[in-house]
Design a protein around this motif. Structure first.
Motif, PDB file in Angstrom:
ATOM      1  N   TRP A  26       0.834  -1.196   0.000  1.00 22.69           N
ATOM      2  CA  TRP A  26       0.000   0.000   0.000  1.00 22.69           C
ATOM      3  C   TRP A  26       0.874   1.253   0.000  1.00 22.69           C
ATOM      4  O   TRP A  26       0.588   2.226  -0.698  1.00 22.69           O
ATOM      5  N   LYS A  27       1.954   1.217   0.775  1.00 22.63           N
ATOM      6  CA  LYS A  27       2.866   2.367   0.799  1.00 22.63           C
ATOM      7  C   LYS A  27       3.503   2.581  -0.573  1.00 22.63           C
ATOM      8  O   LYS A  27       3.653   3.720  -1.018  1.00 22.63           O
ATOM      9  N   ASP A  28       3.879   1.511  -1.238  1.00 20.48           N
ATOM     10  CA  ASP A  28       4.444   1.629  -2.589  1.00 20.48           C
ATOM     11  C   ASP A  28       3.431   2.250  -3.549  1.00 20.48           C
ATOM     12  O   ASP A  28       3.785   3.089  -4.384  1.00 20.48           O
ATOM     13  N   LEU A  29       2.165   1.843  -3.429  1.00 21.12           N
ATOM     14  CA  LEU A  29       1.122   2.430  -4.276  1.00 21.12           C
ATOM     15  C   LEU A  29       0.941   3.920  -4.001  1.00 21.12           C
ATOM     16  O   LEU A  29       0.798   4.718  -4.931  1.00 21.12           O
ATOM     17  N   GLU A  40      -5.839  14.279  -0.750  1.00 22.61           N
ATOM     18  CA  GLU A  40      -6.031  13.708  -2.096  1.00 22.61           C
ATOM     19  C   GLU A  40      -5.744  12.207  -2.063  1.00 22.61           C
ATOM     20  O   GLU A  40      -6.491  11.411  -2.643  1.00 22.61           O
ATOM     21  N   LEU A  41      -4.674  11.843  -1.385  1.00 26.65           N
ATOM     22  CA  LEU A  41      -4.311  10.427  -1.280  1.00 26.65           C
ATOM     23  C   LEU A  41      -5.339   9.651  -0.459  1.00 26.65           C
ATOM     24  O   LEU A  41      -5.688   8.515  -0.795  1.00 26.65           O
ATOM     25  N   VAL A  60      -1.781   6.949   4.946  1.00 22.96           N
ATOM     26  CA  VAL A  60      -1.186   8.089   4.248  1.00 22.96           C
ATOM     27  C   VAL A  60      -0.318   8.902   5.214  1.00 22.96           C
ATOM     28  O   VAL A  60       0.806   9.285   4.871  1.00 22.96           O
ATOM     29  N   ALA A  61      -0.813   9.159   6.409  1.00 24.55           N
ATOM     30  CA  ALA A  61      -0.045   9.941   7.387  1.00 24.55           C
ATOM     31  C   ALA A  61       1.292   9.271   7.684  1.00 24.55           C
ATOM     32  O   ALA A  61       2.334   9.930   7.716  1.00 24.55           O
ATOM     33  N   HIS A  62       1.272   7.977   7.894  1.00 25.55           N
ATOM     34  CA  HIS A  62       2.501   7.242   8.216  1.00 25.55           C
ATOM     35  C   HIS A  62       3.463   7.271   7.034  1.00 25.55           C
ATOM     36  O   HIS A  62       4.659   7.492   7.202  1.00 25.55           O
ATOM     37  N   THR A  63       2.949   7.057   5.837  1.00 28.76           N
ATOM     38  CA  THR A  63       3.791   7.034   4.643  1.00 28.76           C
ATOM     39  C   THR A  63       4.422   8.396   4.391  1.00 28.76           C
ATOM     40  O   THR A  63       5.640   8.486   4.145  1.00 28.76           O
ATOM     41  N   LEU A  64       3.641   9.448   4.462  1.00 29.42           N
ATOM     42  CA  LEU A  64       4.177  10.788   4.226  1.00 29.42           C
ATOM     43  C   LEU A  64       5.168  11.196   5.314  1.00 29.42           C
ATOM     44  O   LEU A  64       6.167  11.861   5.026  1.00 29.42           O
ATOM     45  N   ALA A  65       4.918  10.790   6.547  1.00 32.72           N
ATOM     46  CA  ALA A  65       5.857  11.091   7.630  1.00 32.72           C
ATOM     47  C   ALA A  65       7.194  10.384   7.400  1.00 32.72           C
ATOM     48  O   ALA A  65       8.252  10.977   7.611  1.00 32.72           O
ATOM     49  N   GLU A  66       7.138   9.135   6.968  1.00 32.03           N
ATOM     50  CA  GLU A  66       8.382   8.411   6.653  1.00 32.03           C
ATOM     51  C   GLU A  66       9.148   9.126   5.557  1.00 32.03           C
ATOM     52  O   GLU A  66      10.364   9.282   5.647  1.00 32.03           O
ATOM     53  N   ASP A  67       8.440   9.543   4.531  1.00 34.03           N
ATOM     54  CA  ASP A  67       9.085  10.165   3.376  1.00 34.03           C
ATOM     55  C   ASP A  67       9.669  11.532   3.697  1.00 34.03           C
ATOM     56  O   ASP A  67      10.629  11.957   3.066  1.00 34.03           O
ATOM     57  N   SER A  68       9.109  12.195   4.701  1.00 34.07           N
ATOM     58  CA  SER A  68       9.640  13.504   5.075  1.00 34.07           C
ATOM     59  C   SER A  68      10.743  13.387   6.108  1.00 34.07           C
ATOM     60  O   SER A  68      11.339  14.393   6.493  1.00 34.07           O
TER      61      SER A  68
END
Length: 72
Positions: A26-29, A40-41, A60-68
């Motif tokens: 899901w994170k990859d998607l 939006e996500l 989404v929150a977890h994925t965006l936090a990891e990416d930042s």
């Protein structure tokens, strides 16, 4: 009574069970989506993949936090 926020990762077992894919997929998607804004996500996961709002928001929150860099 005060409401406490759950760690987004606490939703991951339920997400994997309910939506049939590992969280990593899901994170990859999410990361491969042309969408970049949080809501939006979230809307995309809800409309395209049938996510409940809370599950989509947490993922989404977890994925965006990891990416930042703030999620590690």
């Amino acid at each position: 009574m005060a409401r406490t926020m759950k760690d987004p990762a606490s939703y991951f077992p339920a997400i994997e069970e309910k939506y049939g894919r590992p969280v990593a997929e899901w994170k990859d998607l999410i990361r491969s989506s042309p969408l970049t804004k949080h809501m939006e996500l979230v809307s995309w996961l809800k409309t395209e993949h049938g996510f409940a709002h809370g599950h989509a928001y947490a993922l989404v929150a977890h994925t965006l936090a990891e990416d930042s860099g703030s999620g590690r």
